[in-house]
Design an enzyme around this catalytic site. Sequence first.
Site, mmCIF file in Angstrom:
data_model
loop_
_atom_site.group_PDB
_atom_site.id
_atom_site.type_symbol
_atom_site.label_atom_id
_atom_site.label_comp_id
_atom_site.label_asym_id
_atom_site.label_seq_id
_atom_site.Cartn_x
_atom_site.Cartn_y
_atom_site.Cartn_z
ATOM 1 N N CYS A 14 0.802 -1.222 0.000
ATOM 2 C CA CYS A 14 0.000 0.000 0.000
ATOM 3 C C CYS A 14 0.838 1.278 0.000
ATOM 4 O O CYS A 14 0.288 2.374 -0.089
ATOM 5 C CB CYS A 14 -0.939 -0.012 1.204
ATOM 6 S SG CYS A 14 -1.841 -1.558 1.349
ATOM 7 N N HIS A 50 -3.134 7.880 5.792
ATOM 8 C CA HIS A 50 -3.224 6.550 5.188
ATOM 9 C C HIS A 50 -4.512 5.861 5.622
ATOM 10 O O HIS A 50 -5.033 5.017 4.895
ATOM 11 C CB HIS A 50 -2.019 5.710 5.598
ATOM 12 C CG HIS A 50 -2.059 4.323 5.047
ATOM 13 N ND1 HIS A 50 -1.898 4.056 3.701
ATOM 14 C CD2 HIS A 50 -2.270 3.114 5.643
ATOM 15 C CE1 HIS A 50 -1.998 2.754 3.499
ATOM 16 N NE2 HIS A 50 -2.220 2.150 4.657
ATOM 17 N N GLU A 105 -1.887 5.492 13.521
ATOM 18 C CA GLU A 105 -1.506 6.670 12.740
ATOM 19 C C GLU A 105 -1.859 7.948 13.481
ATOM 20 O O GLU A 105 -1.090 8.921 13.460
ATOM 21 C CB GLU A 105 -2.184 6.651 11.377
ATOM 22 C CG GLU A 105 -1.730 7.787 10.470
ATOM 23 C CD GLU A 105 -2.277 7.702 9.059
ATOM 24 O OE1 GLU A 105 -1.820 8.473 8.200
ATOM 25 O OE2 GLU A 105 -3.165 6.859 8.801
ATOM 26 N N LYS A 156 -9.864 7.612 1.741
ATOM 27 C CA LYS A 156 -10.275 6.206 1.592
ATOM 28 C C LYS A 156 -11.711 5.992 2.072
ATOM 29 O O LYS A 156 -12.332 4.988 1.729
ATOM 30 C CB LYS A 156 -9.322 5.287 2.347
ATOM 31 C CG LYS A 156 -7.931 5.179 1.731
ATOM 32 C CD LYS A 156 -7.078 4.174 2.488
ATOM 33 C CE LYS A 156 -5.687 4.043 1.890
ATOM 34 N NZ LYS A 156 -4.818 5.214 2.169
ATOM 35 N N HIS A 163 -9.819 1.436 -0.437
ATOM 36 C CA HIS A 163 -8.368 1.298 -0.384
ATOM 37 C C HIS A 163 -7.871 0.765 -1.721
ATOM 38 O O HIS A 163 -8.112 -0.396 -2.062
ATOM 39 C CB HIS A 163 -7.987 0.366 0.766
ATOM 40 C CG HIS A 163 -6.514 0.352 1.051
ATOM 41 N ND1 HIS A 163 -5.589 1.013 0.277
ATOM 42 C CD2 HIS A 163 -5.800 -0.258 2.043
ATOM 43 C CE1 HIS A 163 -4.386 0.817 0.765
ATOM 44 N NE2 HIS A 163 -4.486 0.042 1.835
ATOM 45 N N PHE A 171 1.797 -3.387 4.132
ATOM 46 C CA PHE A 171 2.196 -4.695 4.621
ATOM 47 C C PHE A 171 3.713 -4.845 4.478
ATOM 48 O O PHE A 171 4.321 -4.368 3.515
ATOM 49 C CB PHE A 171 1.505 -5.796 3.822
ATOM 50 C CG PHE A 171 0.062 -6.038 4.203
ATOM 51 C CD1 PHE A 171 -0.604 -5.228 5.106
ATOM 52 C CD2 PHE A 171 -0.637 -7.100 3.647
ATOM 53 C CE1 PHE A 171 -1.932 -5.458 5.442
ATOM 54 C CE2 PHE A 171 -1.973 -7.350 3.971
ATOM 55 C CZ PHE A 171 -2.616 -6.521 4.880
#
Length: 421
Positions: free
Chosen positions: A168, A308, A318, A339, A344, A403
Amino acid sequence: MTEYPPRRRVVITGLGAVTPLGVGVDKTWHAVCAGKSGIGPVTRFDASGYPCRIAAEVKDFDPADHVEKKEIKKMDTFIQYAVAASQEAVDDAGITITSDVAERVGVYIGAGIGGLPAIEQYHKVLQDKGPGRVSPFFIPMVIVNLASGQVAIRFGAKGPNSCAVTACATGNHCIGDACRIIQRGEADVMLAGGTESTICALALAGFAAAKALSRRNDDPQRASRPFDRDRDGFVIGEGAGVLVLEELEHAQRRGAKIYGELAGYAMTSDAFHITAPPDDGAGAVDCIEKAIRDAGIPKTTIGYVNAHATSTFADKVETQAIKTVFGHHAAKLPVSSTKSMLGHLLGAAGGVEAVVTTLALYHGLLPPTINLENPDPECDLDYIPGQARQVPIDAALSNAFGFGGVNACLVIKSTRGNQDV
């Protein structure tokens, strides 16, 4: 002592996007500012037996509008999206890539997964009909660097050509790495961003098995709810976002429109877990701080953060990272997650969010976070709930975490009123 030339400045002169909110930047930007959701039931295959049956699909995309008919069969959808977004960005920049400048123009467009739908399709062909029925274009359809490759072929761009594949964080890594190429003097112009199209049975099953996806199947437009107490996972999306990055003086000489300056970039690693960040967000903190330091501005100059935030437990991590970096400034710092509307987009997320962040800075209009109805007590910042906010700002931060513990942050500065630009 060796003296190095000063770092060249990099500006953004073109934008292109294909998203669940529309094909093209204008459609996407206006929908984001209006707080519209691009999420709905999965239509690409029968998802009735899946735990998650919703997605943020790109609608009304006809590859024949963007790719020559004979070339379509050579590209999986993620490559088609990249070509379409790149063409829009080049047109927006008003730049012509002629043979005398081709070696100074490069492409850096990545994907987090690549051609998974084609892999799924041709595995079935192989099983059902045998190896002789597998397309000779199968491999070039699916490997990630063919997004950059096909874009370079389209425009005759003979400069640096590469891609990042960092889940991502892909889009931000591609944009930041492309910026570094220009700063070092290896190119004058780079097309950079991310693309993805993996809304297929295998992807939906895999992400659902990891318990990463929202299961709010009966209310898809409210399923992506970053920072909300009732969030239950992200919604998979698709699309592409591409920026034309250009060395400042090169852009000035041709009288280009300048959206802003890509002033800061950093990447770090959590080195912690394959899918989860540490509770203190230490890797994100380090990345944000380094990106701002790279931009050479005080932290208080940042007037907006495109988070994010994916609508998972990590939203609170975050949030904590932003509070750690910005201290007292965090309480009055507008933050939003687009998002909530786009879903996403995986490897395309950073590219599309960089487009949106650039426009937020350029227009002084900050996109909202929708579906924030019951705020999580651990998510206690100003998330611009519900409606866009008109606020002129001098700099913006766009975060991307993926990830594998990868982190990539971009800082974009306004060039409004700057006599040097």
